[in-house]
Design an enzyme around this catalytic site. Structure first.
Site, PDB file in Angstrom:
ATOM      1  CG  ASP A 179      -1.848  -1.206   1.254  1.00 40.10           C
ATOM      2  OD1 ASP A 179      -2.398  -1.577   0.209  1.00 40.10           O
ATOM      3  OD2 ASP A 179      -1.966  -1.813   2.337  1.00 40.10           O
ATOM      4  CE  LYS A 233       3.163  -2.516  -4.427  1.00 41.61           C
ATOM      5  NZ  LYS A 233       2.617  -2.205  -3.097  1.00 41.61           N
ATOM      6  N   GLY A 292      -4.404  -4.989  -5.577  1.00 43.18           N
ATOM      7  CA  GLY A 292      -5.268  -3.968  -6.150  1.00 43.18           C
ATOM      8  C   GLY A 292      -4.554  -2.668  -6.476  1.00 43.18           C
ATOM      9  CG  HIS A 293      -1.826  -1.688  -8.938  1.00 40.35           C
ATOM     10  ND1 HIS A 293      -1.157  -1.427  -7.769  1.00 40.35           N
ATOM     11  CD2 HIS A 293      -1.052  -2.551  -9.621  1.00 40.35           C
ATOM     12  CE1 HIS A 293      -0.037  -2.112  -7.753  1.00 40.35           C
ATOM     13  NE2 HIS A 293       0.047  -2.815  -8.855  1.00 40.35           N
ATOM     14  CD  GLN A 352       1.181  -9.135  -2.677  1.00 37.61           C
ATOM     15  OE1 GLN A 352       2.077  -9.791  -3.169  1.00 37.61           O
ATOM     16  NE2 GLN A 352       0.001  -9.066  -3.238  1.00 37.61           N
TER      17      GLN A 352
HETATM   18  P1  GDP Z   1      -0.267  -0.048  -3.858  1.00 40.97           P
HETATM   19  O1  GDP Z   1      -0.918  -1.109  -3.066  1.00 40.97           O
HETATM   20  O2  GDP Z   1       1.101   0.257  -3.368  1.00 40.97           O
HETATM   21  O3  GDP Z   1      -0.297  -0.268  -5.330  1.00 40.97           O
HETATM   22  O4  GDP Z   1      -1.105   1.242  -3.551  1.00 40.97           O
HETATM   23  P2  GDP Z   1      -2.122   1.982  -4.528  1.00 40.97           P
HETATM   24  O5  GDP Z   1      -1.465   2.247  -5.804  1.00 40.97           O
HETATM   25  O6  GDP Z   1      -3.420   1.275  -4.499  1.00 40.97           O
HETATM   26  O7  GDP Z   1      -2.244   3.375  -3.768  1.00 40.97           O
HETATM   27  C1  GDP Z   1      -3.144   3.604  -2.768  1.00 40.97           C
HETATM   28  C2  GDP Z   1      -3.770   4.974  -2.944  1.00 40.97           C
HETATM   29  O8  GDP Z   1      -2.785   5.980  -2.761  1.00 40.97           O
HETATM   30  C3  GDP Z   1      -4.391   5.220  -4.304  1.00 40.97           C
HETATM   31  O9  GDP Z   1      -5.682   5.718  -4.106  1.00 40.97           O
HETATM   32  C4  GDP Z   1      -3.489   6.263  -4.935  1.00 40.97           C
HETATM   33  O10 GDP Z   1      -4.197   7.142  -5.784  1.00 40.97           O
HETATM   34  C5  GDP Z   1      -2.965   6.998  -3.729  1.00 40.97           C
HETATM   35  N1  GDP Z   1      -1.664   7.675  -3.923  1.00 40.97           N
HETATM   36  C6  GDP Z   1      -0.547   7.207  -4.507  1.00 40.97           C
HETATM   37  N2  GDP Z   1       0.461   8.129  -4.425  1.00 40.97           N
HETATM   38  C7  GDP Z   1      -0.061   9.200  -3.764  1.00 40.97           C
HETATM   39  C8  GDP Z   1       0.482  10.467  -3.341  1.00 40.97           C
HETATM   40  O11 GDP Z   1       1.644  10.800  -3.552  1.00 40.97           O
HETATM   41  N3  GDP Z   1      -0.399  11.282  -2.654  1.00 40.97           N
HETATM   42  C9  GDP Z   1      -1.681  10.948  -2.387  1.00 40.97           C
HETATM   43  N4  GDP Z   1      -2.451  11.809  -1.730  1.00 40.97           N
HETATM   44  N5  GDP Z   1      -2.202   9.775  -2.780  1.00 40.97           N
HETATM   45  C10 GDP Z   1      -1.406   8.910  -3.444  1.00 40.97           C
END
Ligand code: GDP
Length: 434
Positions: A13, A16, A40-41, A223
């Site tokens: 989370d 990524k 989930g992305h 992950q």
């Molecule tokens: P993953 O599990 O690492 O792939 O996480 P996600 O890509 O699902 O990211 C989780 C949430 O964080 C998503 O809703 C993204 O839009 C948000 N997100 C990612 N980078 C940033 C950031 O720099 N700032 C903010 N506010 N939200 C972000």
């Protein structure tokens, strides 16, 4: 040979999806190498939101080849649902390539995942209950069914019958649950084979030829490092290798083919599920970050545990994946705090010794308390910067502290969820001098 691996440097989370999406725009080939539909992305493309769990988000860029490698476990129902969803949205899915050697998640894996988590009660791992762990168990027990098996009806039925008999014994006798019927699974899954068949290809050759011919290849880890089956906080881990080495075994390339490894780090720490968490916040600051960052499980809605940034952990991630760059996300989420803490070392409660090395084993980790550096916070203007120099001075100091303690340059910064709210300090798809 710009082969770039991207990994989560914390407990997942980290954000990524957005960085992958950003890099995928420059990539010719995007490869998933481990995990399943637990990754989930959420990506924004062309003003629309897409939610993907299994297929690499590179699919949103026409002409990009998207590979699901040997190391991934594939739930055929989820795969077909995702293909249908993308096609309904007008996305061309012809660039997808699936390894015939990827293992299948079948309904009994999901049932066993649930049964095992329920049995463990308070001691549960916190799995996503999608059958991923049990599918990997079968893979390593050498009884798993693979994508290639689904494509041959006779083989599928024979292997399925053997597995259903074995799993039914477990479900009925150990867990007291109803059994599965071979015919029912076959009736639901064999039709999916025809939908999947056109995408199945020799992904080893595809990936290796792309790397050899100098194409931009992005390997996306799901992950995070601390969820690695060997190097994570076992047993609260996932059943695969999210570290950079996972790209080698899960996609079929050697370590010398990799040019850069990017670790994605959130400006604070979050984790889902159980286990020691040295920088965890139990106060109103943690609650404030959780609300601002909307840190709730995407599937379960469960609040995520929140803590300050832990650079001992990031240093560990650097060692495990030989990180060359960091992408630091969510600087905007911390905006508004007067003071921000960063963990730069651990102190052993029993011996009083300080260390910057991440300990091995949960009992050792549970003895560690964080040694913090306290810094001045920054304001909302952080989200409006278009260049590094425009960031508030306090935010730049934060970035510099991360670089100094982690020992890796921060090449990408996330200052908002929008794709535009990303600052690039160094290009990623150029080979480093050797
Ligand atoms: P993953 O599990 O690492 O792939 O996480 P996600 O890509 O699902 O990211 C989780 C949430 O964080 C998503 O809703 C993204 O839009 C948000 N997100 C990612 N980078 C940033 C950031 O720099 N700032 C903010 N506010 N939200 C972000």
């Amino acid at each position: 040979m710009p082969a770039v691996v991207l990994v989560g440097a914390q407990w997942g989370d980290e954000g990524k999806g957005k960085i992958i999406d950003y890099l995928a725009a420059e990539a010719d080939v995007v490869v998933r190498y481990q995990g399943g539909n637990n990754a989930g992305h959420t990506v924004w493309a062309g003003g629309r939101q897409f939610k993907l769990r299994l297929i690499p988000s590179g699919i949103l860029y026409p002409g990009t080849i998207c590979v699901i490698g040997h190391g991934v476990v594939v739930d055929p129902r989820v795969l077909v649902e995702e293909l249908d969803y993308l096609e309904r949205q007008g996305v061309d899915t012809s660039g997808l390539r699936i390894s015939p050697a990827a293992h299948l998640i079948l309904p009994y894996h999901v049932a066993l995942d649930e049964a095992e988590e329920d049995r463990k009660g308070a001691g549960r791992i916190g799995t996503t209950r999608r059958g991923i762990g049990p599918a990997y168990m079968d893979k390593f027990a050498r009884v798993g069914l693979r994508v290639e098996d689904l494509l041959e009806e006779e083989v599928f039925l024979e292997k399925l019958a053997a597995q259903v008999a074995e799993k039914n014994a477990l479900l009925e006798r150990v867990y007291g649950l109803p059994p599965f019927k071979v015919e029912e699974i076959a009736a639901a899954y064999l039709p999916l084979a025809e939908r999947i068949r056109p995408y199945v290809a020799n992904t080893v050759t595809i990936v290796s030829e792309a790397v050899e011919s100098g194409k931009n290849v992005l390997f996306e880890g799901a992950q995070g490092t601390l969820l690695d089956i060997d190097f994570g906080t076992y047993p609260y881990v996932t059943a695969s290798h999210p570290i950079a080495g996972g790209a080698c075994v899960g996609a079929g390339i050697g370590p010398t083919a990799i040019d850069r490894v990017i670790g994605v780090v959130k400006a604070y720490t979050s984790r889902v599920g159980e286990g020691p968490f040295p920088t965890e916040l139990h106060d109103e600051v943690g609650q404030w970050i959780r609300e601002r960052g909307q840190e709730y499980g995407t599937v379960t809605g469960r609040p995520r545990r929140i803590g300050w940034l832990d650079l001992v952990m990031v240093r560990y991630a650097r060692r495990l994946s030989s990180l060359t760059d960091l992408a630091l996300t969510r600087l905007d989420t911390l905006a508004g705090l007067d003071r921000i803490k960063v963990c730069v070392a651990y102190r052993d409660r029993e011996t009083g010794e300080e260390t910057r090395e991440f300990p091995i084993g949960l009992r050792a980790l549970a003895r560690m308390e964080p040694v913090y550096v306290e810094m001045e916070g920054w304001g909302e203007e952080v989200a409006r910067a278009t260049r590094y120099e425009e960031l508030p001075a306090a935010a730049r100091r934060y970035v510099e502290l991360v670089e100094e303690v982690a020992g890796v340059p921060v090449s990408i910064l996330g200052i908002g969820y929008d794709r535009q709210q990303t600052i690039h300090r160094r290009p990623i798809f150029v080979p480093r001098g050797r």
